[in-house]
Design an enzyme around this catalytic site. Structure first.
Site, PDB file in Angstrom:
ATOM      1  CG  ASP A 445      -1.939  -1.182   1.130  1.00 37.34           C
ATOM      2  OD1 ASP A 445      -1.695  -2.100   0.327  1.00 37.34           O
ATOM      3  OD2 ASP A 445      -2.926  -1.191   1.878  1.00 37.34           O
ATOM      4  CD  GLU A 676      -3.326  -5.441   8.956  1.00 40.68           C
ATOM      5  OE1 GLU A 676      -3.714  -4.696   9.894  1.00 40.68           O
ATOM      6  OE2 GLU A 676      -3.668  -5.250   7.778  1.00 40.68           O
TER       7      GLU A 676
END
Ligand code: 6A9
Length: 706
Positions: A445, A676
């Site tokens: 990202d 995560e």
């Protein structure tokens, strides 16, 4: 669903949501097929759910569930709890309630397209040992919902507190139970789901069992309940332990029991989080002005996070299947086949799969639309590489045309400005809004790329992914006796180190890098936002300032992208570039931390920088497990091949493996979750949790299975 009946009213829980702050929840053991054990720790209440399936008949056979509820920690003993068991249709099929004593839903019979005829029986609750009956109150609900995504609302809106729990000789207590359903507030939506719900209210501890019996199973050996269920659970439990050790050998490697349980939970959550989704994607293509719904399709897939991202993600899935292919190669092949069936006529597979109302209910509207020019790393090739040797030829033969179409899609739509270069399409369109416009396609990202997106960019990670794709295509073609030379030729070109250096070695950085229209001096400036009349002034906005004009050059960011030629093993063991890459990995000023490799060097200009006032750093420092797995896999390989850096690679491998495993285990033990990503300064878990997608690759790292 469950509800702790407290004086204050209590809250109905259906799903475990990240924001609920539960101490932990997840599968401890799950074999992906016939058996699972799960614990949910909810503020003093421990719910253990166990299931066993017994194959048979033509519809998947029978199964039984056992739910054991007990107080824990600060939880008060003998507190009053309701357990709700429900069955609901999803657009087709019929259900019929069988009610005893006016309020006890004893069983549901029904039929559906997939299940044929079936009977679900709710047994009477017992004490925790299963030996004695347990006093309970019963209520049931017969209602219609617009769909599965509204079931919680239907139940919540049917609760009433007019009930009193009054066991013989015990204290009386008011409690909430389902009463008559009076419809949902708001606009009327067409009914789609018939719901039958059984509520049992009792004092802890207690146990409840439920059986599902398939109409097409003949010669049943008796119901799968009580001692028979206990015996089946124990048998599956032992088989799971054996298979886990045979597959990963963690006991043989000397991991203590607590760490083995951690690894089992990681694998089990990936297996237990798998879902079968059905529906359509919303796709924006250059051919249409507005997003169009794609045809309905089905996807059987693992998910990154059961509670927070319960849907398929393309590049995550390649990593998931690295693990699942070890546990159950056939399951893995099935999942991969589902993914390749999502391909459109051009050869594109949407990155994020939001199929059906339930999946859509979890996604903010701005994230729903998929763009048909946007790629995602083709990690399914990583998984296929692992499966190629054992995949049956007919399977490969059916898959091959899709592999080729996918490969050609990348080659034709993600080509770069020069031969043998590649460029991610679909970077953020409005660069002025971001410190560095994001590249969601790459999966990394906000990892820094050229400051000014342009058609002149060359993206190193994509180029390396394409080298891997070429290699796997060539291998698949060879196995099938198809022409492999075009793929081999491409593989050779993409792993030609001289060309790689010319295109991607940034001398001034001493590392491999992207190339593009880039400014080295970009920052965010606070800008006051004018308050609306009568309102307090809003937080200042961050706007981008460019202090040095961009020009075509290498992008001065050292991090995960710089490692790709090593990660995907494109550097030969005697490459002169191996030394500086290994040095950057081992340097604490750059990528090395006691918790794993950080995503962006500490001395890199965008290290831990926010992208906007709303976007904290994501791939700009934290430790991510998927890339660390690739690094370990590569170091393991370089450490076992002759070459001038063999010893150094082997040493790095040992240290990195130790750091990663120790930290993930410690965080799990302390927080109850896999996460995560992990803080590069403290090791603390961050972001979504439980995240047992690629973070579960820690199991393969423990097993040293690359
Ligand atoms: C946002 C949030 C209630 C971001 O693991 C899935 C992906 C990765 O593929 C990607 O590499 N994650 C990584 O950078 C999570 C993406 C979530 C996007 C949806 C909606 C609301 O949820």
């Amino acid at each position: 669903m469950w509800l702790q009946q407290r004086e204050a009213g209590g809250g109905l829980r259906h799903t475990c949501e990240q924001g609920d702050g539960l101490a932990s929840y997840g599968w401890l053991r799950h074999d992906g097929d016939n058996f699972g054990v799960q614990d949910v720790r909810d503020r003093g209440l421990l719910l253990r759910t166990e299931f066993v399936k017994r194959p048979g008949g033509e519809h998947g056979g029978d199964w039984s569930w056992r739910v054991t509820a007990r107080p824990e920690g600060a939880g008060s003993p003998a507190s009053l709890v309701s357990l709700f068991f429900y069955v609901a249709t999803d657009g087709q099929g019929t259900l019929r309630p069988h009610v005893e004593d006016g309020t006890r839903l004893a069983a549901v019979t029904g039929t559906s397209e997939e299940l044929g005829d079936f009977k679900i029986t709710f047994l009477r609750p017992t004490t925790e040992s299963g030996e004695d009956p347990k006093y309970s109150s019963y209520h049931y609900l017969d209602a219609w919902s617009p769909g599965l995504h509204r079931l919680t609302d239907v139940v919540r809106s049917s609760l009433s507190d007019r009930f009193v729990f009054s066991p013989p000789g015990g204290p009386r207590q008011r409690f909430l139970a389902v009463d008559t359903f009076r419809g949902l507030p708001g606009a009327a939506e067409a009914p789609r789901s018939h719901l039958l719900l059984h509520q049992v209210t009792l004092r802890l501890p207690a146990r409840v069992e439920v059986t599902f019996e398939s109409g097409s199973v003949r010669d049943r050996r008796g119901p799968l309940v009580g001692p028979a269920l206990t015996a089946e659970l124990a048998r599956h439990e032992a088989a799971f332990e054996r298979r886990f050790e045979e597959t990963f050998a963690l006991e043989r490697k000397g991991f203590p029991p607590a760490q083995r349980r951690f690894a089992q939970a990681a694998l089990s959550n990936m297996l237990g989080g798998m879902g079968y989704f059905h529906g359509h994607s919303l796709v924006q293509s250059p051919l249409h002005e507005h997003p169009v719904p794609y045809p309905e399709s089905s996807l059987f897939t693992a998910v990154p996070s059961r509670s927070f991202f319960p849907r398929g993600f393309l590049w995550d899935e390649g990593f998931h299947q690295l693990l699942l292919a070890r546990w159950d190669p056939e399951l893995s092949r099935e999942v991969i086949a589902h993914w390749f069936d999502l391909m459109n006529a051009e050869g594109w597979i949407p990155r994020e799969q939001i199929l059906g109302e339930e999946a859509r209910a979890k996604v903010p509207p701005e994230f729903v639309v998929q763009h048909s020019e946007t790629a995602n790393p083709p990690t399914l090739f990583l998984a296929l590489q692992r499966l190629l040797g054992t995949a049956p030829l007919p399977y490969l033969r059916r898959l091959f045309p899709r592999l080729r179409a996918w490969y050609e899609w990348y080659n034709s739509t993600q080509a770069g400005p020069l031969p043998y270069t590649f460029r991610w399409r679909g970077r953020d369109a409005d660069p002025e809004r971001f410190l560095n416009p994001k590249t969601l396609a790459s999966g990394l990202d906000d990892y820094p790329r050229a400051s000014h997106p342009s058609a002149d960019e060359r993206h190193l990670d994509l180029r390396c992914w394409m080298a891997l794709a070429s290699q796997v295509l060539a291998e698949a073609a060879e196995r099938l006796g198809e022409p492999a030379e075009p793929y081999r030729q491409m593989q050779r070109a993409l792993s030609d180190n001289e060309l790689l250096e010319r295109l991607h070695w940034a001398e001034e950085l001493g590392a491999f890098a992207d190339y593009g229209n880039h400014s080295r001096a970009v920052g965010l400036r606070r800008e006051a936002v004018r308050a609306a009349p009568g309102r307090p002034p809003p937080a200042p906005r961050l706007v981008r300032v460019v202090r040095e004009a961009p020009r075509p050059r290498f992008v001065g960011a050292l991090g995960y992208v710089s490692l790709f030629p090593l990660l995907l093993q494109l550097l030969p063991p005697d490459s002169p570039r191996l030394a500086p890459v290994l040095a950057a990995m081992r340097s604490e000023r750059q990528l090395w931390t006691p918790f794993g490799l950080r995503s962006l060097a500490r001395d890199s200009p965008l290290y831990m920088q926010r992208n906007t006032e709303h976007d904290p750093p994501y791939w700009r420092g934290p430790v991510w497990v998927n890339i660390n797995y690739l690094a370990l896999r590569a170091l393991h390989a370089y450490g076992s091949r002759p070459g001038p850096h063999r010893e150094q690679a082997a040493e790095l491998y040992r240290e990195l493996r130790h750091n990663l495993v120790a930290n993930l285990y410690r965080q799990y033990a302390e927080s109850g979750y896999l996460w995560e990503h992990y803080s590069d300064s403290t090791g603390a878990g961050q972001g979504s949790h439980p995240f047992t997608g690629w973070s579960a690759l820690v199991v393969l790292v423990m097993a040293e299975d690359y």
